[in-house]
Enzyme design. Structure first.
Site, PDB file in Angstrom:
ATOM      1  N   LYS A  93      38.497  33.838  44.389  1.00 32.23           N
ATOM      2  CA  LYS A  93      38.875  33.201  43.123  1.00 32.23           C
ATOM      3  C   LYS A  93      37.961  33.562  41.961  1.00 32.23           C
ATOM      4  O   LYS A  93      38.389  33.581  40.803  1.00 32.23           O
ATOM      5  CB  LYS A  93      38.917  31.680  43.287  1.00 32.23           C
ATOM      6  CG  LYS A  93      40.007  31.174  44.213  1.00 32.23           C
ATOM      7  CD  LYS A  93      41.385  31.370  43.622  1.00 32.23           C
ATOM      8  CE  LYS A  93      42.473  30.763  44.501  1.00 32.23           C
ATOM      9  NZ  LYS A  93      43.833  31.132  44.025  1.00 32.23           N
ATOM     10  N   GLU A 141      43.193  24.046  37.031  1.00 34.69           N
ATOM     11  CA  GLU A 141      43.697  23.234  38.137  1.00 34.69           C
ATOM     12  C   GLU A 141      43.048  23.763  39.403  1.00 34.69           C
ATOM     13  O   GLU A 141      42.591  24.903  39.433  1.00 34.69           O
ATOM     14  CB  GLU A 141      45.216  23.364  38.239  1.00 34.69           C
ATOM     15  CG  GLU A 141      45.702  24.562  39.063  1.00 34.69           C
ATOM     16  CD  GLU A 141      45.351  25.925  38.487  1.00 34.69           C
ATOM     17  OE1 GLU A 141      45.075  26.010  37.271  1.00 34.69           O
ATOM     18  OE2 GLU A 141      45.333  26.921  39.249  1.00 34.69           O
ATOM     19  N   SER A 195      40.110  35.987  52.462  1.00 30.15           N
ATOM     20  CA  SER A 195      40.001  35.611  51.038  1.00 30.15           C
ATOM     21  C   SER A 195      38.909  34.591  50.772  1.00 30.15           C
ATOM     22  O   SER A 195      38.413  34.495  49.652  1.00 30.15           O
ATOM     23  CB  SER A 195      41.347  35.100  50.549  1.00 30.15           C
ATOM     24  OG  SER A 195      41.797  34.043  51.374  1.00 30.15           O
TER      25      SER A 195
END
Lengths: 272, 408
Positions: B97, B119, B386
């Protein structure tokens, strides 16, 4: 934009208002809140209070342009079983009692799921006159063959304080029925003061368009309603009415309370 | 293998459409901000100074490049294809991210915005955003579903230490979708001072394109690394898909490589029954949600359905529009892993390789467990790891050991 063949109740109403030099009072409520049957009483009470046009929310589970008051109203309506077909059936029943102009106010997904063209067709057949799809800007409507404006309903467009002059021209060029000018940034909901710069923006919009301009977002008392009415062709009141329904939804006096709350707002608008 | 005709056209078009998907389905109040963002992003990506600054920080601050690791013991156990892990879990803050959060923070500086909102579902995007806000001195507010705050309590505390305000969202099912609604409402209201760092390849244009671009570095590195190591491209890429940002990042640089098969793994939850999963290509329909036209989970009236996944980061009703397009093209295949299968992947990778994956990534791991044994030892799989599973340990302990680790 294709022109409808028959006279539309929204156009007819604005022609009358123009002839009488009066401003329009537009009331928003969510269809199915608290129930679809009671929505008929609510609309008739609003008409009795003097409302010129009703914006009828077709509830959506994820109303991201709405504040908490309208979001909760949509939740109540959906929980009480307000289906898309149910709302259309309710409009058909409503038409046995009133010819007040009705604008459906919603988001694209419920309309899309029903079938975009089919929805326009069936909503018009049930007695609706216009539609405002909050998350369908004119750009997308013109770029998606399946979202081409169907002629059955007037397509009401939004303009925001952040809309550039070029964009205002673009939106105004395809405007039908009336333009809804969102007078402040933010989601729907009541505000304590009226936004600034309304008269200037309305003038810019009117220079680019020949349809009436109604102003809303946050109007909750007669002084605000009168102030906005002096600057535009109409005033939209939504959340303040929805809150009253939230508080009195199960009360047998709902219609009387609506009348008592809305009449002074209408009177303030009509006195301008 | 891919049924698509290659090369694929460049996507999206100038209005953000990926074929019939994507677009800008937003209220007029957001159009000016999105157009402004598009313009600034267009200039930034063509500006070598912007790219150089991003690359420098990705190296020194974020920890790129991440290793491409040959999972020898796991490969041996699976008894089929050779499995490589792209180690995004080793990045600063613990997941991919931050690639996007950093890129968008640099863009927010160019936009002259002082305040950032975001968010978050699993909390990884929230932590990444809070981190870059601390790094650049932005005021930061994170919207998070109340249910997710409970299952990701560690990440909530991290965000607070990083100086972010974490706002609990209680509407609806109180998970990622509601957090996006709330962040959008904030943005509509404060758009003149605030940039919204959307955390997945979702929402209105330019977000799906921009988020993908900031994550492409994953695939670009993996491509170079596998060529250096094996002197050939992999046979299969596997990644989990919530909104789909880590998968887009890995897949995109390989899209026109004919021999490379790609599989996106959605959350199968408790099975493909209404409100029990988040696998949009299983029982979903075409629709419009939160700014984009894509596949989503909704009832016949278009009302968005509840979703379920053990993984907060995959627990979302819509898939990114580029995935919808790649699915339609037949370029990427999509499948799902259930909660139980993901928990199996979580435990297996921990035991066999000493790597605890995030529950999101564990869905990709679970699919590799199924497919690798069916492939030849000459085949190569690259799976995107990830994120790391530290944030999930309390939840996993409840599920696997039946223990509350905070009360031992």
């Amino acid at each position: 934009m294709s022109a409808p063949q028959t006279a539309n109740r929204i156009d007819t109403r604005f022609q009358q208002l123009h002839a009488d030099s009066k401003r329009a009072f537009v009331a928003y409520v969510c269809a199915g809140d608290p129930t679809l049957d009671r929505t008929i009483d609510v609309v008739l009470a609003l008409e009795k209070a003097g409302a010129d046009i009703i914006e009828l929310g077709l509830p959506f589970s994820d109303p991201l342009a709405d504040g908490v008051v309208n979001q909760l109203a949509a939740d109540r309506a959906l929980r009480a079983g307000a289906s898309t077909q149910g709302v259309l059936d309710m409009i058909r029943k409503l038409r046995e009692h009133t010819q007040i102009p009705l604008v459906l106010f919603t988001y694209l997904n419920p309309v899309y799921a029903f079938g975009y063209e089919r929805f326009h067709h069936e909503a018009a057949a049930a007695g609706a006159d216009g539609i405002l799809v909050l998350d369908l800007p004119p750009d997308e409507a013109s770029q998606n063959a399946e979202l081409k404006p169907a002629p059955d309903l007037r397509h009401i467009q939004l303009i925001a304080p952040t809309s550039s002059p070029e964009r205002i021209k673009q939106i105004a060029a395809s405007a039908e029925g009336f333009i809804y000018y969102v007078s402040r940034l933010g989601v729907t909901g009541t505000q304590t003061s009226v936004a600034t710069g309304i008269a200037e923006q309305v003038a810019v919009i009117k220079a680019a368009s020949n349809v009436p301009v109604c102003v809303g977002f946050g109007v909750s008392n007669p002084d605000q309603a009168a102030e906005i009415a002096s600057k535009a062709d109409g005033v939209v009141v939504g959340s303040a009415i929805v809150r009253l329904i939230e508080q009195n939804g199960s009360s047998p006096d709902l219609a009387d309370r609506l009348l008592a709350f809305v009449k002074p707002l209408v009177d303030a608008v009509k006195a301008v | 293998m891919s049924t698509a005709t290659l090369p694929l056209p460049v996507m999206p078009d100038t209005h953000g459409h990926f074929g019939r998907f994507g677009g800008m389905f937003v209220p007029e109040t957001l159009m000016a901000a999105l157009t402004d963002l598009s313009d600034h992003y267009d200039r930034a990506r063509k500006d070598p100074a912007f790219q150089a600054e991003l690359d420098r920080l990705l190296g020194d601050y974020v920890g790129r490049p991440t290793p491409l690791y040959l999972a020898e013991r796991w490969t041996e156990k699976l008894g089929g294809a050779k499995v490589y892990l792209k180690r995004e879990d080793l990045l600063h803050t613990g997941a991919h991210k931050i690639n996007n959060a950093l890129g968008q923070a640099l863009l927010a500086l160019r936009l002259g915005k002082k305040r950032i909102i975001a968010e978050t579902g699993a909390g990884q995007h929230g932590v990444a955003t809070a981190t870059v806000c601390a790094r650049f001195g932005f005021d930061c507010t994170i919207y998070m579903g109340k249910v997710d705050m409970e299952r990701q309590a560690l990440n909530v505390a991290r965000m607070r230490f990083l100086g972010a305000k974490v706002v609990a969202v209680t509407a609806g099912q109180a998970t990622l979708k509601e957090a996006v609604n709330e962040a959008m409402r904030d943005w509509v209201t404060n758009v003149e001072t605030t940039h919204y760092i959307l955390g997945s390849a979702l929402g209105s244009h330019p977000f799906p394109m921009m988020v993908r671009d900031f994550h492409r570095v994953i695939g670009v590195e993996a491509r170079e690394q596998i060529l250096a190591r094996e002197n050939r491209l992999p046979d299969l890429l596997v990644a989990c898909v919530g909104g789909g940002s880590n998968a887009m990042g890995l897949f995109h640089p390989f899209l026109n490589d004919e021999g490379v098969r790609m599989i996106g793994v959605e959350a199968g939850g408790e099975g493909i029954l209404p409100e029990k999963h988040a696998a949009r290509f299983q029982g979903g329909r075409l629709g419009v949600l939160q700014g984009t036209k894509t596949w989503l989970l909704a009832n016949a009236d278009g009302q968005i359905e509840l979703t379920h996944s053990v993984s907060a980061g995959l627990d979302y009703a819509a898939i990114g529009p580029e995935h919808a397009w790649l699915h339609e093209q037949g370029r990427v295949e999509y499948t799902y892993a259930t909660d139980d299968e993901a928990m199996g992947g979580f435990q297996e990778l921990s035991r066999v390789e000493g790597i605890i994956p995030a529950l999101e990534s564990a869905h990709a791991v679970a699919h590799v467990k199924k497919i690798a044994p069916l492939m030849s030892p000459d085949d190569i799989i690259v799976v995107n790891l990830s994120g790391r599973g530290d944030k999930d340990v309390a939840q996993a302990a409840r599920i696997v050991f039946g223990e509350d680790i905070f009360k031992m």
